[in-house]
Design a protein around this motif. Structure first.
Motif, short mmCIF file in Angstrom:
data_model
loop_
_atom_site.label_atom_id
_atom_site.label_comp_id
_atom_site.label_asym_id
_atom_site.label_seq_id
_atom_site.Cartn_x
_atom_site.Cartn_y
_atom_site.Cartn_z
N ASN A 96 1.06 -1.43 0.27
CA ASN A 96 0.08 0.16 0.11
C ASN A 96 1.32 1.09 -0.04
OD1 ASN A 96 -2.67 1.01 -0.37
ND2 ASN A 96 -2.95 1.17 2.46
N GLY A 97 2.28 1.42 -0.22
CA GLY A 97 2.41 2.31 -0.83
C GLY A 97 3.81 2.92 0.69
N LEU A 98 3.50 1.48 1.55
CA LEU A 98 5.02 2.21 2.78
C LEU A 98 5.69 1.17 2.28
CD1 LEU A 98 2.89 2.85 5.41
CD2 LEU A 98 5.18 4.00 4.36
N ALA A 99 6.88 1.33 1.99
CA ALA A 99 7.99 0.27 1.72
C ALA A 99 9.00 0.22 2.63
CB ALA A 99 8.81 0.54 0.49
N VAL A 100 9.31 1.00 3.83
CA VAL A 100 9.88 1.88 4.69
C VAL A 100 9.31 1.91 5.89
CG1 VAL A 100 12.19 3.91 5.03
CG2 VAL A 100 12.15 2.77 2.33
N ALA A 101 10.04 1.47 6.82
CA ALA A 101 9.07 0.98 8.03
C ALA A 101 10.92 1.90 9.00
CB ALA A 101 8.79 -0.12 8.48
N GLU A 102 10.67 2.15 10.24
CA GLU A 102 11.07 2.66 11.57
C GLU A 102 11.59 1.25 12.05
OE1 GLU A 102 9.95 6.74 13.90
OE2 GLU A 102 12.03 5.43 15.40
N ALA A 103 12.33 1.29 12.83
CA ALA A 103 12.67 -0.05 14.06
C ALA A 103 13.66 0.77 15.18
CB ALA A 103 13.97 -1.46 12.96
N ASP A 108 12.98 -0.06 19.39
CA ASP A 108 13.20 -0.76 20.02
C ASP A 108 13.07 -2.06 20.02
OD1 ASP A 108 13.05 1.65 22.04
OD2 ASP A 108 10.70 1.51 22.29
N GLY A 109 13.98 -2.36 19.31
CA GLY A 109 13.36 -4.21 18.75
C GLY A 109 12.35 -4.34 18.03
N ILE A 110 11.64 -3.18 17.57
CA ILE A 110 10.66 -3.71 16.76
C ILE A 110 10.18 -3.35 15.11
CG2 ILE A 110 8.25 -3.10 16.62
CD1 ILE A 110 8.46 -4.10 20.19
N CYS A 111 9.42 -3.92 14.23
CA CYS A 111 9.26 -3.03 13.11
C CYS A 111 8.28 -2.69 13.46
CB CYS A 111 9.01 -4.13 12.15
SG CYS A 111 8.52 -3.43 10.66
N THR A 112 8.91 -1.02 13.66
CA THR A 112 7.18 0.44 14.24
C THR A 112 5.55 0.11 13.13
OG1 THR A 112 7.98 1.47 13.03
CG2 THR A 112 9.07 1.62 14.97
N ILE A 113 5.85 -0.63 12.20
CA ILE A 113 4.94 -0.64 10.50
C ILE A 113 3.89 -2.12 11.58
CG2 ILE A 113 3.89 -0.94 8.46
CD1 ILE A 113 5.59 1.18 7.97
N CYS A 114 4.56 -3.64 11.06
CA CYS A 114 3.53 -4.47 11.40
C CYS A 114 4.21 -5.08 12.69
CB CYS A 114 4.85 -5.89 10.57
SG CYS A 114 6.08 -6.27 10.61
N HIS A 115 4.97 -4.55 13.63
CA HIS A 115 5.08 -5.06 14.52
C HIS A 115 5.46 -6.12 15.05
CE1 HIS A 115 2.72 -0.86 15.99
NE2 HIS A 115 1.69 -1.38 14.63
N VAL A 116 6.26 -6.45 14.55
CA VAL A 116 6.69 -7.82 15.03
C VAL A 116 8.22 -7.58 15.55
CG1 VAL A 116 7.81 -10.11 13.53
CG2 VAL A 116 5.48 -9.61 13.22
N CYS A 170 12.09 -6.15 6.75
CA CYS A 170 11.92 -7.23 7.77
C CYS A 170 11.13 -8.47 7.29
CB CYS A 170 10.24 -5.92 8.22
SG CYS A 170 8.89 -6.85 9.95
N ASP A 171 11.25 -9.20 8.19
CA ASP A 171 11.25 -10.89 7.39
C ASP A 171 9.53 -10.70 7.07
OD1 ASP A 171 14.12 -11.89 7.78
OD2 ASP A 171 13.96 -12.41 9.95
N THR A 172 9.29 -9.69 8.05
CA THR A 172 7.33 -10.51 8.23
C THR A 172 7.13 -9.37 6.95
OG1 THR A 172 7.43 -10.72 10.27
CG2 THR A 172 5.49 -10.53 9.67
N CYS A 173 7.58 -8.20 7.30
CA CYS A 173 6.22 -7.46 6.25
C CYS A 173 7.39 -7.15 4.89
CB CYS A 173 5.85 -6.05 6.67
SG CYS A 173 6.96 -4.76 6.81
#
Ligand code: ZN
Length: 249
Positions: free
Chosen positions: A187-194, A196-204, A223-226
């Motif tokens: 959905n147009g969001l290809a970059v995420a901030e990590a 506290d050890g978490i992907c801030t978009i998919c929260h994994v 991110c392995d998940t998203c």
């Protein structure tokens, strides 16, 4: 920071801004329609208030006609009363006259009632007309603001698209292809901030070793998940000003 990672973050900012501007522009017809509806509602309220006043005035004219009819009968009875020969006839006419007078009294009470109501209805017309004037001013101002925003957004989009063309020209093609693929799927969001050890978009939660690598911002890691490309924002060192501010409180 890895130069391509930095460019991909910048590219994401451009794309997100473009997405927002496009959405605002696409929403404009709906916002215009909503403004027109507001105005139309105010106009309908004026029309309805005027109609209620007109109905009241028509009702009053109707009652006034009835009064005239009874008054006509009354004068006819008065003439007849002059010419009566017997007591019996006189009493009969007196009875008719009393009846007509009672009718007139009832109708005149009704006229008074309608006049009082007319005052309220006239005030209601003025009130709705006042609201319409206010609404017209608001809607005019909002339409003007909307037109100005439309011009601004179109210029902003031209600017964003030009910046994007320049930026993609200097990004490593493989990194760019990765970005475009993830953007398309996410959905147009290809970059995420990590953080506290978490992907801030998919929260994994990321593996500690992966997170440590991301913290250095030297590689392009997904991110392995998203599959989003991850980056890390170092915590700002508290500034002198902030410390002073805290000490102050
Ligand atoms: Zn993720």
């Amino acid at each position: 920071m890895n130069a391509d990672l930095e460019r991909l973050i910048a590219l994401q900012k451009l794309d997100s801004s473009t997405h927002d501007a496009e959405h605002r522009l696409a929403d404009e017809p709906e916002r215009l329609t909503a403004l027109d509806t507001r105005l139309e509602t105010a106009r309908q309220q004026v029309a309805a208030a005027k109609q209620r006043l007109a109905d009241n005035q028509n009702a009053r004219r109707g009652v006034e006609k009835d009064v005239a009819v009874h008054q006509g009968r009354l004068s006819k009875f008065r003439e007849q009363a002059m010419a009566v020969k017997t007591n019996q006839e006189y009493h009969a006419i007196q009875h008719e006259m009393a009846f007509a007078q009672a009718e007139i009294k009832t109708l005149e009470d009704k006229i008074l009632e309608l006049m009082v109501e007319a005052d309220d209805l006239t005030a209601a017309v003025k009130k709705t007309e006042g609201s319409l004037t206010t609404e017209q001013k608001t809607v005019d101002a909002e339409k003007k603001a909307l037109a100005a925003e439309s011009i601004r957004l179109k210029a902003e989009l031209d600017q964003l698209r030009a910046e994007r063309r320049t930026l993609v020209g200097v990004i490593d093609p493989k990194a760019l292809a990765m970005f475009e693929l993830v953007a398309k799927r996410r959905n147009g969001l290809a970059v995420a901030e990590a953080r506290d050890g978490i992907c801030t978009i998919c929260h994994v939660r990321l593996r500690p070793q992966v997170f440590n690598t991301i913290r250095r911002n030297e590689e392009i890691i997904q991110c392995d998940t998203c599959q989003r490309i991850l980056f890390f924002v170092p915590q700002p060192v508290p500034s002198q000003a902030a410390t002073g501010e805290n000490a102050h409180h």
